[in-house]
Design a protein around this motif. Sequence first.
Motif, mmCIF file in Angstrom:
data_model
loop_
_atom_site.group_PDB
_atom_site.id
_atom_site.type_symbol
_atom_site.label_atom_id
_atom_site.label_comp_id
_atom_site.label_asym_id
_atom_site.label_seq_id
_atom_site.Cartn_x
_atom_site.Cartn_y
_atom_site.Cartn_z
ATOM 1 N N CYS A 162 27.874 32.693 32.053
ATOM 2 C CA CYS A 162 26.519 32.031 32.551
ATOM 3 C C CYS A 162 26.822 31.981 34.147
ATOM 4 N N THR A 163 25.688 32.411 34.830
ATOM 5 C CA THR A 163 25.662 32.190 36.262
ATOM 6 C C THR A 163 24.257 31.570 36.450
ATOM 7 N N ASP A 164 24.059 31.644 38.039
ATOM 8 C CA ASP A 164 22.779 30.936 38.564
ATOM 9 C C ASP A 164 21.796 31.811 38.267
ATOM 10 N N GLU A 165 22.004 32.977 38.082
ATOM 11 C CA GLU A 165 20.893 33.894 37.851
ATOM 12 C C GLU A 165 20.555 34.067 36.386
ATOM 13 N N LYS A 166 21.470 34.082 35.381
ATOM 14 C CA LYS A 166 21.211 34.477 33.996
ATOM 15 C C LYS A 166 22.263 33.914 33.316
ATOM 16 N N ILE A 167 21.933 34.030 31.967
ATOM 17 C CA ILE A 167 22.882 33.911 30.721
ATOM 18 C C ILE A 167 22.953 35.273 30.221
ATOM 19 N N THR A 168 24.417 35.772 29.899
ATOM 20 C CA THR A 168 24.479 37.018 29.219
ATOM 21 C C THR A 168 25.009 36.637 27.693
ATOM 22 N N LEU A 169 24.246 37.359 26.850
ATOM 23 C CA LEU A 169 24.787 37.175 25.440
ATOM 24 C C LEU A 169 25.863 38.314 25.099
ATOM 25 N N SER A 170 26.451 37.997 24.087
ATOM 26 C CA SER A 170 27.348 38.715 23.474
ATOM 27 C C SER A 170 27.215 40.089 22.962
ATOM 28 N N ASP A 171 25.904 40.169 23.058
ATOM 29 C CA ASP A 171 25.390 41.675 22.445
ATOM 30 C C ASP A 171 25.150 42.210 23.688
ATOM 31 N N ASN A 225 14.899 14.136 15.993
ATOM 32 C CA ASN A 225 14.300 13.696 17.267
ATOM 33 C C ASN A 225 13.683 14.777 18.263
ATOM 34 N N LEU A 226 13.911 15.986 18.023
ATOM 35 C CA LEU A 226 13.613 17.111 18.972
ATOM 36 C C LEU A 226 12.303 17.616 18.232
ATOM 37 N N LYS A 227 11.362 17.785 19.038
ATOM 38 C CA LYS A 227 9.932 18.487 18.539
ATOM 39 C C LYS A 227 9.755 19.483 19.303
ATOM 40 N N ALA A 228 10.340 19.557 20.599
ATOM 41 C CA ALA A 228 9.702 20.749 21.251
ATOM 42 C C ALA A 228 10.929 21.904 21.734
ATOM 43 N N THR A 229 12.035 21.520 21.430
ATOM 44 C CA THR A 229 13.172 22.240 21.616
ATOM 45 C C THR A 229 13.323 23.416 20.851
ATOM 46 N N GLN A 230 13.639 24.652 21.267
ATOM 47 C CA GLN A 230 13.802 26.006 20.406
ATOM 48 C C GLN A 230 15.372 26.144 20.228
ATOM 49 N N PHE A 231 15.919 26.469 19.151
ATOM 50 C CA PHE A 231 17.313 26.915 18.734
ATOM 51 C C PHE A 231 16.890 28.310 18.507
ATOM 52 N N ILE A 232 18.113 28.772 18.925
ATOM 53 C CA ILE A 232 18.614 30.390 18.642
ATOM 54 C C ILE A 232 20.047 29.989 18.137
ATOM 55 N N PHE A 233 20.296 30.444 16.834
ATOM 56 C CA PHE A 233 21.410 30.360 16.245
ATOM 57 C C PHE A 233 22.192 31.827 16.227
ATOM 58 N N ASN A 234 23.534 31.480 15.968
ATOM 59 C CA ASN A 234 24.188 32.853 15.617
ATOM 60 C C ASN A 234 24.113 33.688 17.035
ATOM 61 N N CYS A 235 24.013 33.077 18.064
ATOM 62 C CA CYS A 235 23.794 33.594 19.562
ATOM 63 C C CYS A 235 25.216 33.426 20.490
ATOM 64 N N PRO A 236 26.208 34.042 20.426
ATOM 65 C CA PRO A 236 27.276 33.476 21.304
ATOM 66 C C PRO A 236 26.862 34.003 22.729
ATOM 67 N N VAL A 237 27.157 33.240 23.620
ATOM 68 C CA VAL A 237 26.939 33.556 24.968
ATOM 69 C C VAL A 237 28.273 34.141 25.604
ATOM 70 N N GLU A 238 28.055 35.255 26.369
ATOM 71 C CA GLU A 238 29.390 35.769 27.028
ATOM 72 C C GLU A 238 29.654 35.096 28.456
ATOM 73 N N PHE A 267 21.112 27.688 22.764
ATOM 74 C CA PHE A 267 21.665 28.881 22.278
ATOM 75 C C PHE A 267 22.971 28.382 21.766
ATOM 76 N N GLU A 268 23.067 28.585 20.251
ATOM 77 C CA GLU A 268 24.340 28.087 19.566
ATOM 78 C C GLU A 268 25.083 29.366 18.938
ATOM 79 N N ALA A 269 26.218 29.550 19.065
ATOM 80 C CA ALA A 269 27.144 30.594 18.608
ATOM 81 C C ALA A 269 27.293 30.642 16.937
ATOM 82 N N SER A 270 27.290 29.601 16.225
ATOM 83 C CA SER A 270 27.450 29.393 14.954
ATOM 84 C C SER A 270 25.966 29.431 14.453
ATOM 85 N N ASP A 271 26.042 29.134 13.034
ATOM 86 C CA ASP A 271 24.738 29.178 12.361
ATOM 87 C C ASP A 271 24.230 27.828 12.078
#
Length: 416
Positions: A229-238, A214-227, A34-38
Motif C-alpha cells: 500500500c502506497t499513497d498512489e495505489k494498493i497492489t493486490l497479491s495477484d 450497521n453498514l449500508k453503503a460499504t463494499q466488501f471484497i473478500f479473499n483479496c489479500p493486499v501485497e 479489502f479482506e484477505a480471508s472469506d
Amino acid sequence: MERKSTKIAIIGAGISGLVAAITLEKEGFAPTIFEASDSIGGRVKTDLLDGYQLDHGFQVLLDAYPMAQKYLDYGQLEFQKFLSGAQVFHKGKSAIIGDPLRNLSLLFPTLTSGIGTFGDKFKVLKLNATLKEKSLEEIFEEPETSTLEYLKSLNFSEEIINQFFKPFFSGIFLEPNLATSSRMFQFVYKMFGAGLAVLPKAGIGAIPNQLQQNLKATQFIFNCPVESCTDEKITLSDGKAAFFDYKIIATDASPLVPNLRKQHLDWHTSDTLYFTPKGRNIDKPLIGLIADPDALINNIFYHTSLETAQKGAAELLSVTVVKDHELTEYELVQRLKEDLHQFCGITTERYLKQYQIKKALPKLTDIRYSLTPSETRLTENVFLAGDYLLNGSLNAAMLSGEMAAKGVLEVLEKRN
C-alpha cells in the motif's frame, strides 16, 4: 466534501476496519473493504461445528469498555454473564475464589478457599477501591512496569500471585509470565470492576456481525489479500492495482508499507482446543484456572454453562494454552487429555477442533489508551488502525478505527 467521488479503501475487515467504515458512512462516504480471508471479524470469529459454537480462541467482552458501549447494541447481542470469579485447580484440589460484592454466593467459597492470606483479600479490596477512583487517562500516564512487578509492589503473596493472578491474567494477556504492562493490568482490572465479563448468545463472532449490519453503503471484497500500500495505489497479491484517494490499513501495516517493513511487530500466540467432556465439574459460569506449574493448560471453560444460540448434543469444554510448545496437533490433544484428567479430574469423550492463533495479541510496551486522528496518519494519503497502535483490547481496536476514519475526514475538510 465531495463524498460520492472520494474513494476510500480499508484494508482488513476486523473490528478496527468495521468501525472505520461505520464512522465514514455516518459522514456520507461509501468505503471499500479489502479482506484477505472469506469473512469479517479478524481475530473475533465464531464457527459452527456439529451444532457447537466454537469461538476462535476463548474470548470474552468486558461490557464496561467505553467504545463497546458506543458501538454495540447490548440488548440485541443477548449477553450471557460470567460470574465474577474463578474455580482454581491446584494440587489435585479445586476451590472457588470470587467477588462476593457482586455475587453473595461467592462469599463463603472465597473465604474458605485457602487461596491467599487474609492480608491478600484486604489488598484486593484496596486495589478495587484505588482503581475505581482512578481515571483511564491516569492509568495510562503511570510509569510502566510488568504486571508481575506491579503485583509484587503491592505486597501480594507469592501464593495468590501464582494461584490466582498468574493463571487468570495469563489467559487474558496470552502470556504465562505476567510480563504484560502494568497499565494494561490496571485497565483490565478496572473494567472488570466497572462491569461484567460477557459473551453474546451467538458467540463472540456476533460482535463483528452486528457491526457489519450497521453498514449500508460499504463494499466488501473478500479473499483479496493486499501485497502493498502506497499513497498512489494498493497492489493486490495477484499483481493487480487498485487506485483510491485514501487508504486505512486496519491490520498490521508493517508487511504492506515499504518503509515499515523493518518495524516488525511481535505477537503472542495461543491455542484453544474444544472437547466434549463426560459431565461438567464446574457447575456455574466460572472460568477454571489451572495453577499447577507443570500443567500446559492455563484455563478451561464449559461453554454449556451459558445459554447459547446453537447447542450440540453434549457438554462443550474449551481448553486454552498460552505457554510455548512445539507439539503437533495430535501430541497436543493427547497432552491436554492427560492434563485435564490429572489436574482437573476431567475425562474427555470427543476432540472437536484446535484454533492455533499465531497473531492473538500484539506484544506492546509503552501502551496508550487513546490517540488523536492526526496521529493515525502515516503518509499523505495512508492512515493506520488497529489495537497494536494502543493496547491489545477490543476497546482499542474500535477506538483506533474511529480515529483513523476521523483522520481521513480531517484531511478532506482541510483540502476542501
